[in-house]
Write a protein that holds these residues in place. Structure first.
Motif, short mmCIF file in Angstrom:
data_model
loop_
_atom_site.label_atom_id
_atom_site.label_comp_id
_atom_site.label_asym_id
_atom_site.label_seq_id
_atom_site.Cartn_x
_atom_site.Cartn_y
_atom_site.Cartn_z
N GLU A 175 27.03 0.55 30.52
CA GLU A 175 27.00 -0.14 29.23
C GLU A 175 27.20 -1.63 29.43
O GLU A 175 28.13 -2.06 30.10
N ARG A 202 23.17 0.28 20.71
CA ARG A 202 23.11 0.54 22.16
C ARG A 202 21.71 1.03 22.54
O ARG A 202 21.52 2.22 22.79
N GLU A 204 18.37 2.18 24.32
CA GLU A 204 18.15 2.86 25.60
C GLU A 204 17.68 1.88 26.67
O GLU A 204 18.05 1.99 27.84
N GLU A 207 20.56 0.05 28.31
CA GLU A 207 21.28 0.92 29.23
C GLU A 207 20.49 1.13 30.52
O GLU A 207 21.03 1.08 31.63
N ARG A 210 20.67 -1.78 32.88
CA ARG A 210 21.91 -1.82 33.65
C ARG A 210 21.87 -0.81 34.79
O ARG A 210 22.31 -1.09 35.91
N SER A 232 20.64 9.31 28.15
CA SER A 232 19.41 8.61 27.79
C SER A 232 18.27 8.99 28.73
O SER A 232 18.43 9.00 29.95
N SER A 235 17.50 6.04 31.00
CA SER A 235 18.41 5.92 32.13
C SER A 235 18.06 6.91 33.23
O SER A 235 18.11 6.59 34.43
#
Length: 523
Positions: A175, A202, A204, A207, A210, A232, A235
């Protein structure tokens, strides 16, 4: 001497299914074979028609951060769900150091009645080199959770290099807290104050960005990493892409994301919507993708993120940004994975054992003492009735949380008994109050399932070095744009070009008039 004989069980490991009896003495499996005789004084547990599985290993619980439960209650939730070992995340409070935080939780474990094994994973927000080394060497810690990446890339790479040298696993909460804080303010300014603002603040893509970044740095450092509480599809795609590029990246799938897709967050019933405010945002369309990852990815695990909260306080919060995030899960985790993945035909019982127990044991260096039913292994197992049927309800669960996102879900499996350290800790819906063989579990670094490849990479680094001879005379600069030997090159150019082409014979034997007509300068 404590002796337990499990009779007529269909044993399921991650690589085999067979029928046999299991003889347990002093917490260790002594024999696995058909038709074993019960020794004198042995307790006999008949498992006919049921499965005997390695007890679950839940590597991401947060009960020490819970506002309604404690470690004792969290362990009861675990064994009621078929889990014999949890890895609790320890977060320092205020100015508390990570070493002090670990010692605080260890003291709680000694004072509480613990009915399962509890290992610890330590949350860090900064690079505390000496304290991390002390935890690995002296305190039985072999993993760290990077909760919110606030370090610069160079410091993050340095951290990964250090964790690799320690032989520990670095686990990342993907996050971007600084950007999320801005997006939360934007949502509130637009008048979005309910639970629906949680996933919308937040994205997708944020995320996944990251995840991609930490995987790139982990690959540069040849450091094994895992992404925690994955919910997700973006992710997951980032993890798979990183693995295809050589990163030693692994996914820890959130059981909540296997269960629900986040549509409940948009319900007009505020109490129902708030129950789905888990510590990670639930995504529309994600459950099918999560199950796909459980069926295919190596060393993938499913975690509960167990952190019960006060339901009334959460509903009364003025907006989603300050509302408590979290849910139960330790008791429900194995049941929902069985329901969503095994009963639907997406994975078989052996893969179920892998994603709920064996893979976790391998990642955290517990295998083969845990995560397997075999002679010499710890006697942690669950008797699983795959023909049972029940409805999950908070009122009948071990946790004190009033309502949960799992409420009302029908599952077709029942935990008949959970055995921890060779003793029956839970049976027929009741937690046994007699002392069991739970407590703090020390973990050693350098799991071979993570670090054997690291050694090979360090030995055969993918770099190239060119050996050059020192020139005896410095090359003179070019004059008028021409090399000093350009005339020689021009004179020899035709010869060089001609000698570079081979048409299958000497020049004397080449035909002057090849097929198709008269020869040309090329021929």
């Amino acid at each position: 001497m404590s002796i337990l004989l499990v009779k007529n069980a269909q044993i399921v490991n991650d690589d085999a299914i067979f029928v046999a009896d299991i003889l347990i003495e002093d917490g260790i499996i002594q024999n696995v074979a058909p038709n074993l005789e019960a020794p004198e004084g042995a307790e006999v547990l008949d498992a006919a028609g049921k499965l005997a599985l390695p007890a679950g290993i839940d590597v991401y619980t947060q009960v020490t951060d819970s506002s309604v439960d404690d470690l004792s209650t969290g362990c009861k939730s675990a064994i009621a769900g078929g889990t014999g070992t949890i890895v609790e995340v320890v977060r320092p409070r205020g100015a508390e150091s990570v070493v002090s935080a670990v010692k605080r939780v260890k003291n709680q474990l000694e004072k509480s009645g613990i009915s399962c094994h509890v290992a610890l994973s330590v949350a860090i927000t900064d690079f505390c080199e000496q304290e991390m080394s002390e935890l690995v060497k002296n305190e039985g810690i072999n993993s760290f959770v990077l909760d919110g990446v606030s370090l610069t890339d160079d410091k993050l790479l340095e951290l990964f290099e250090h964790v690799k040298r320690l032989g520990a696993l670095i686990r990342v909460v993907p996050e971007n807290k600084s950007i999320v804080a801005m997006l939360e303010k934007k949502m509130l300014k637009l008048g979005v104050t309910g639970p629906e603002g949680f996933p919308q603040s937040r994205p997708e893509s944020l995320e996944a960005d990251r995840v991609s970044g930490v995987c790139v740095l982990g690959n540069l450092a040849s450091c094994p990493i895992s992404i925690v509480q994955v919910s997700s599809a973006d992710s997951l795609a980032a993890i798979e892409k990183a693995r295809a590029s050589g990163a030693l990246a692994h996914a820890e799938i959130a059981s909540a994301a296997v269960t629900a897709d986040g549509s409940a967050l948009f319900s007009q019933d505020l109490r129902f919507a708030s129950a789905h405010l888990t510590d990670v945002p639930l995504r529309r369309g994600a459950p099918d993708r999560m199950i796909g990852a459980l069926s295919t990815q190596p060393l993938v695990v499913c975690t509960s993120g167990h952190r019960p909260v006060n339901s009334a306080t959460r509903v009364a919060a003025k907006d989603f940004a300050i509302a408590q995030k979290g849910s139960t899960g330790a008791e429900e985790r194995m049941a929902v994975v069985w329901e969503r993945a095994v009963r639907s035909g997406r994975i078989d019982a052996m893969r179920f054992v892998a994603v709920t127990s064996t893979n976790a044991a391998k990642m955290f260096n517990m295998y083969p003492k845990k995560g397997r039913i075999a002679v010499g292994a710890d006697a942690d197992l669950v008797i699983w009735d795959a023909s049972g049927k029940r409805v999950l309800e908070s009122s009948r669960a071990q946790s004190s949380q009033e309502n949960s996102m799992y409420d009302g879900l029908t599952v077709h499996s029942v935990v008949t008994a959970t055995i921890v350290g060779g003793k029956i800790a839970y049976q027929n819906g009741e937690v046994r109050e007699a002392p069991v063989a739970g407590g703090f579990l020390r973990l050693s670094p350098n799991s071979p399932y993570l670090f054997s490849m690291v050694g090979q990479r360090d030995k055969f680094a993918n770099v190239e070095r060119v050996e050059r001879e020192a020139s005896s005379q410095q090359q003179k600069p070019q004059q008028n744009g021409h090399h000093k030997n350009s005339g020689d090159f021009d004179r020899n150019r035709t010869k060089v070009m001609e000698s570079s082409i081979d048409f299958g014979g000497s020049a004397a034997n080449r035909p002057r008039n090849p097929p198709g007509g008269r020869t040309t300068g090329f021929w």
